[in-house]
Design an enzyme around this catalytic site. Structure first.
Site, mmCIF file in Angstrom:
data_model
loop_
_atom_site.group_PDB
_atom_site.id
_atom_site.type_symbol
_atom_site.label_atom_id
_atom_site.label_comp_id
_atom_site.label_asym_id
_atom_site.label_seq_id
_atom_site.Cartn_x
_atom_site.Cartn_y
_atom_site.Cartn_z
ATOM 1 N N HIS A 145 -9.154 19.125 61.179
ATOM 2 C CA HIS A 145 -7.989 19.742 60.557
ATOM 3 C C HIS A 145 -6.746 19.263 61.278
ATOM 4 C CE1 HIS A 145 -9.347 22.338 57.352
ATOM 5 N NE2 HIS A 145 -10.327 22.813 58.107
ATOM 6 N N ASP A 175 -1.193 16.739 58.290
ATOM 7 C CA ASP A 175 -1.508 16.839 56.865
ATOM 8 C C ASP A 175 -0.406 16.238 56.003
ATOM 9 O OD1 ASP A 175 -3.852 18.122 57.440
ATOM 10 O OD2 ASP A 175 -3.221 20.100 56.782
#
Length: 400
Positions: A145, A175
């Site tokens: 992540h 991200d």
């Protein structure tokens, strides 16, 4: 909500995009393509669809978070594990310009929907794959992540708090910067290559590798064996009074970015401290000067400082909470925040980050319901109503 006039003005009008992504990095990338004119078809599974549909306050057709990422798209729900579902993707790929996917490396190949498979169908397709660590290398199959990508890139360790521990980011740096924006860059480069050379490309986007540009300033210290730019040490990390954050009398904060000598001089003159001008980068007096400037800022409220620097070119601005930033004049330009368009009552969406010849992106389609356009798209591909009902009964598609 469709606006054909604004669609004609958009730079990507006519571009056809297949969106096989979910969560944040891919959907943000494809939404921006849609905002600037692309026709984006969001492919979702037949069960729950994109997981962000259930994150945050629920509105019609999805949660607040889902709606932030999926306007200007149509949704078709397919079972990609079925032969018939995969066949639909192949048919769509024949006329698509771009396909964006965010599965782990190897998944699309196992589904026989990888780049080589679709390139055989459409040699000009631009195929973008977003993953944590890229399609090759020792971590290609490893889960991760945002926090993991920033950690392994070397970025997280650079951001230490006053206690010496790395600070948890409150926004998704890898991200968005390493994933969404790098995917956009890669897609645009690949489209230019196709325009000039007549061939498609496979674009491999690693969210970890995509953080490299963020490390250029820090990496320059490695070449000269200098100290890394950690918090409270370097020119732009709080090590000097001229570029720092200061608490005000009312416990709010101001940002000071008077890095260039001219701005620093303007600041010192505005606060009646001309004796500070020559001390800007004086190493021996660095910490003492920071303490003095901190004391100075505590003498007035944030609003008083705003008013004092309203006519002074000193790079001194208030640190705004998000709800304040939304209302600030610099953020009220057309298309900056979307809150009054049809279908957005009681809702606030981030707007369009780019202007093309002064024009913003356009809001043409509300975020779609799960599988809202399945029947419409299949009919456009030549499937009959009977075909569609058979696929629905077989569990290959979801029809709203």
């Amino acid at each position: 909500m469709a606006d054909s006039g604004k669609l004609k003005e958009q730079p990507l009008t006519g571009l056809k995009v297949i969106d096989l992504t979910r969560l944040l990095p891919g959907p943000l990338c494809t939404m921006m393509l849609g905002d600037y004119g692309a026709e984006v078809l969001k492919i979702e599974d037949i069960h729950a669809g994109d997981p962000t549909r259930f994150v945050g306050t629920f509105f019609e057709n999805g949660s607040a978070f889902f709606r932030q990422l999926n306007r200007n798209k149509k949704s078709i729900a397919l079972d990609l594990k079925s032969v018939s579902g995969r066949e639909i993707i192949k048919i769509l790929s024949k006329k698509a310009d771009v396909l964006v996917e965010g599965f782990r490396p190897g998944v699309m190949d196992r589904l026989q929907l990888g780049y080589d498979h679709l390139k055989a169908i459409n040699p000009q397709i631009v195929y973008a794959s977003i993953s944590g660590y890229g399609q090759k290398g020792p971590y290609r199959d490893r889960a991760g992540h945002d926090i993991n990508y920033t950690a392994l890139a070397g970025m997280l360790e650079l951001s230490r708090g006053n206690d010496g521990n790395p600070v948890m980011p409150t926004v998704q740096i890898a991200d968005i910067a390493g994933g969404s924006l790098m995917a956009l860059n890669g897609i645009m480069m690949a489209l230019f290559k196709r325009e000039t050379r007549g061939e498609g490309s496979f674009v491999d986007i690693s969210m970890t590798r995509g953080l490299l540009p963020w490390l250029t300033y820090a990496a320059s210290a490695l070449t000269g064996n200098e100290a890394l730019p950690r918090r409270d040490s370097a020119h732009i990390t709080g090590g000097y009074a001229c570029y720092n954050i200061y608490k005000t009398k009312d416990n709010r904060f101001m940002s000071l970015g008077a890095l260039e000598p001219a701005f620093w001089q303007n600041f010192c003159e505005a606060v009646s401290k001309p004796e500070w001008i020559s001390l800007q980068f004086e190493q021996e007096k660095r910490e003492e000067l920071i303490r003095q400037v901190r004391s100075l800022f505590k003498e007035k409220s944030r609003q008083e400082w705003i008013e004092l620097f309203s006519e002074t070119d000193a790079c001194c601005e208030p640190i705004l909470e998000l709800n304040e930033a939304i209302r600030h004049p610099v953020n009220r330009a057309e298309g900056y925040w979307l809150e009054s368009a049809a279908g957005l009552e009681g809702e606030l969406l981030t707007g369009f980050p780019l202007l093309f010849t002064g024009k913003t992106g356009s809001l043409r389609l509300q975020p779609p319901a799960h599988g809202e356009h399945t029947a419409e798209i299949l009919e456009e591909l030549g499937y009959t109503k009977s075909d569609i009902e058979t696929l629905r009964a077989q569990g290959v598609i979801k029809v709203k």
